[in-house]
Design a protein around this motif. Structure first.
Motif, short mmCIF file in Angstrom:
data_model
loop_
_atom_site.label_atom_id
_atom_site.label_comp_id
_atom_site.label_asym_id
_atom_site.label_seq_id
_atom_site.Cartn_x
_atom_site.Cartn_y
_atom_site.Cartn_z
N LYS A 12 6.34 -1.84 47.13
CA LYS A 12 6.77 -2.12 48.51
C LYS A 12 8.18 -1.59 48.75
O LYS A 12 8.45 -0.98 49.79
N LEU A 13 9.07 -1.80 47.78
CA LEU A 13 10.44 -1.27 47.89
C LEU A 13 10.45 0.25 47.91
O LEU A 13 11.21 0.87 48.66
N ALA A 14 9.59 0.87 47.09
CA ALA A 14 9.52 2.33 47.04
C ALA A 14 9.01 2.88 48.36
O ALA A 14 9.52 3.90 48.86
N THR A 15 8.03 2.22 48.95
CA THR A 15 7.49 2.66 50.25
C THR A 15 8.55 2.53 51.32
O THR A 15 8.74 3.45 52.14
N ARG A 16 9.25 1.42 51.32
CA ARG A 16 10.32 1.19 52.30
C ARG A 16 11.39 2.27 52.18
O ARG A 16 11.88 2.80 53.18
N SER A 17 11.76 2.61 50.96
CA SER A 17 12.77 3.63 50.71
C SER A 17 12.30 5.00 51.21
O SER A 17 13.07 5.75 51.81
N ARG A 18 11.02 5.33 50.97
CA ARG A 18 10.47 6.61 51.45
C ARG A 18 10.48 6.68 52.97
O ARG A 18 10.79 7.72 53.55
N ILE A 19 10.15 5.57 53.60
CA ILE A 19 10.15 5.53 55.07
C ILE A 19 11.55 5.75 55.61
O ILE A 19 11.76 6.53 56.55
N LEU A 20 12.53 5.08 55.01
CA LEU A 20 13.92 5.25 55.46
C LEU A 20 14.41 6.68 55.27
O LEU A 20 15.07 7.25 56.15
N ASP A 21 14.09 7.28 54.12
CA ASP A 21 14.49 8.66 53.87
C ASP A 21 13.85 9.61 54.88
O ASP A 21 14.50 10.52 55.40
N ALA A 44 6.70 10.40 55.48
CA ALA A 44 6.84 9.47 54.35
C ALA A 44 5.55 9.35 53.54
O ALA A 44 5.55 8.76 52.46
N GLY A 45 4.45 9.91 54.08
CA GLY A 45 3.17 9.83 53.38
C GLY A 45 2.52 8.47 53.47
O GLY A 45 1.81 8.04 52.55
N VAL A 46 2.76 7.78 54.59
CA VAL A 46 2.16 6.46 54.80
C VAL A 46 1.58 6.39 56.21
O VAL A 46 1.76 7.30 57.01
N SER A 47 0.87 5.31 56.50
CA SER A 47 0.32 5.13 57.84
C SER A 47 1.39 4.56 58.78
O SER A 47 2.39 4.00 58.33
N THR A 48 1.15 4.70 60.08
CA THR A 48 2.07 4.11 61.05
C THR A 48 2.11 2.59 60.89
O THR A 48 3.15 1.96 61.04
N GLY A 49 0.96 2.02 60.54
CA GLY A 49 0.89 0.58 60.29
C GLY A 49 1.79 0.15 59.15
O GLY A 49 2.42 -0.91 59.19
N ALA A 50 1.87 1.00 58.12
CA ALA A 50 2.75 0.70 56.98
C ALA A 50 4.21 0.69 57.40
O ALA A 50 5.00 -0.14 56.94
N VAL A 51 4.56 1.62 58.30
CA VAL A 51 5.94 1.65 58.81
C VAL A 51 6.23 0.35 59.55
O VAL A 51 7.29 -0.28 59.35
N LEU A 52 5.27 -0.09 60.37
CA LEU A 52 5.47 -1.30 61.17
C LEU A 52 5.44 -2.58 60.33
O LEU A 52 5.88 -3.63 60.79
N GLN A 53 4.92 -2.50 59.11
CA GLN A 53 4.99 -3.65 58.21
C GLN A 53 6.42 -3.87 57.73
O GLN A 53 6.81 -4.99 57.40
N HIS A 54 7.20 -2.78 57.69
CA HIS A 54 8.57 -2.85 57.18
C HIS A 54 9.62 -2.90 58.28
O HIS A 54 10.68 -3.52 58.10
N PHE A 55 9.32 -2.26 59.42
CA PHE A 55 10.31 -2.14 60.50
C PHE A 55 9.65 -2.41 61.84
O PHE A 55 8.53 -1.98 62.09
N LYS A 56 10.39 -3.10 62.70
CA LYS A 56 9.85 -3.51 63.99
C LYS A 56 9.55 -2.33 64.91
O LYS A 56 8.53 -2.27 65.57
N ASP A 57 10.48 -1.37 64.95
CA ASP A 57 10.34 -0.20 65.82
C ASP A 57 11.32 0.88 65.36
O ASP A 57 12.00 0.72 64.33
N LYS A 58 11.40 1.96 66.12
CA LYS A 58 12.27 3.07 65.74
C LYS A 58 13.74 2.66 65.73
O LYS A 58 14.51 3.06 64.85
N GLN A 59 14.12 1.82 66.65
CA GLN A 59 15.51 1.35 66.71
C GLN A 59 15.84 0.51 65.48
O GLN A 59 16.94 0.62 64.90
#
Length: 198
Positions: A12-21, A44-59
Motif C-alpha cells: 500500500k505504501l509502495a502504491t501510494r509512493s508511485r502515485i505521488l511520483d 503510476a500503473g494503477v487504476s483511478t479507483g486505486a488513486v482515489l483510495q489514497h487521495f480524495k482528489d487532484k488537489q
C-alpha cells in the motif's frame, strides 16, 4: 517471514509512493489544470479507483506532494547540527526550499497557488510547518544573541516573522517572473536587515 498484513501495508505504501511520483511528474509536464487523475493513475500503473483510495482528489494529491516534500527537506535540514553564523543558517534554510521549487517550476507555481489558500485540513498542516520553522529561526536568533551576533533587545519571535517576510517576498517575486534569483534577493535583504541589528 513477513505476515500478510505487513506485506499488504508495504504494498500500500509502495502504491501510494508511485502515485505521488507520477503526480509530481505529470503535474510538472502538463500543468495543474491539464493533469487529471486518469492520466496520473495510468502513469503510476494503477487504476483511478486505486488513486482515489489514497487521495480524495487532484488537489489532495498536490497538497500531499508539497507537504511531504517540504517536510522531508525540513527534517533533513534540522538533522545538520552546525555551529555557523546566523546569516549562514538562515540562508541554508531558504536555499533548501528555493532549490526544491526551482527543480519543478511549473509544479511549484501550482503548489504555491493552491497551498497558500488551502482548505482544512491542509491549511492547518501547512500552518504547523511554518510555525515549526518559525520556532527554529527564533531559536537561532537567541543563539546568535548569546554569541554576540545580534543585539540583546532583538525580539526572537519578530525576527522569525521577518525571516518569513523576506523568504516569501523572494519566492513570490520568482513565481511571478519578476526575479530570477530568489536566493540572491533573500540574501541581500537579510544582509541589510542584519546590519541594523548587530
Amino acid at each position: 517471514m513477513l505476515s500478510k498484513a505487513t506485506t499488504r501495508a508495504t504494498q500500500k505504501l509502495a502504491t501510494r509512493s508511485r502515485i505521488l511520483d507520477a503526480a509530481r511528474n505529470l503535474l510538472e509536464a502538463s500543468g495543474y489544470e491539464a493533469a487529471n487523475l486518469r492520466a496520473i493513475a495510468s502513469q503510476a500503473g494503477v487504476s483511478t479507483g486505486a488513486v482515489l483510495q489514497h487521495f480524495k482528489d487532484k488537489q489532495d494529491l498536490l497538497h500531499t506532494a508539497l507537504f511531504e516534500d517540504l517536510d522531508q527537506r525540513w527534517t533533513k535540514l534540522q538533522s545538520k547540527h552546525q555551529e555557523v553564523p546566523l546569516d549562514t543558517s538562515l540562508t541554508q534554510i531558504a536555499k533548501a526550499f528555493f532549490d526544491y521549487y526551482a527543480r519543478r517550476p511549473k509544479l511549484s507555481r501550482a503548489l504555491l497557488r493552491e497551498s497558500l489558500f488551502a482548505d482544512p485540513p491542509w491549511n492547518e498542516r501547512f500552518a504547523a510547518q511554518v510555525a515549526d520553522v518559525h520556532r527554529h529561526v527564533a531559536g537561532l536568533c537567541v543563539a546568535a544573541q548569546k554569541r554576540g551576533e545580534l543585539a540583546k533587545d532583538v525580539d526572537p519571535a519578530l525576527f522569525g516573522a521577518t525571516f518569513f517576510s523576506f523568504y516569501y517576498f523572494a519566492l513570490l517575486a520568482w513565481v511571478q517572473g519578476g526575479h530570477r534569483d530568489p536566493l540572491g534577493l533573500f540574501k541581500n535583504m537579510l544582509r541589510q536587515h542584519l546590519k541594523g541589528l548587530q
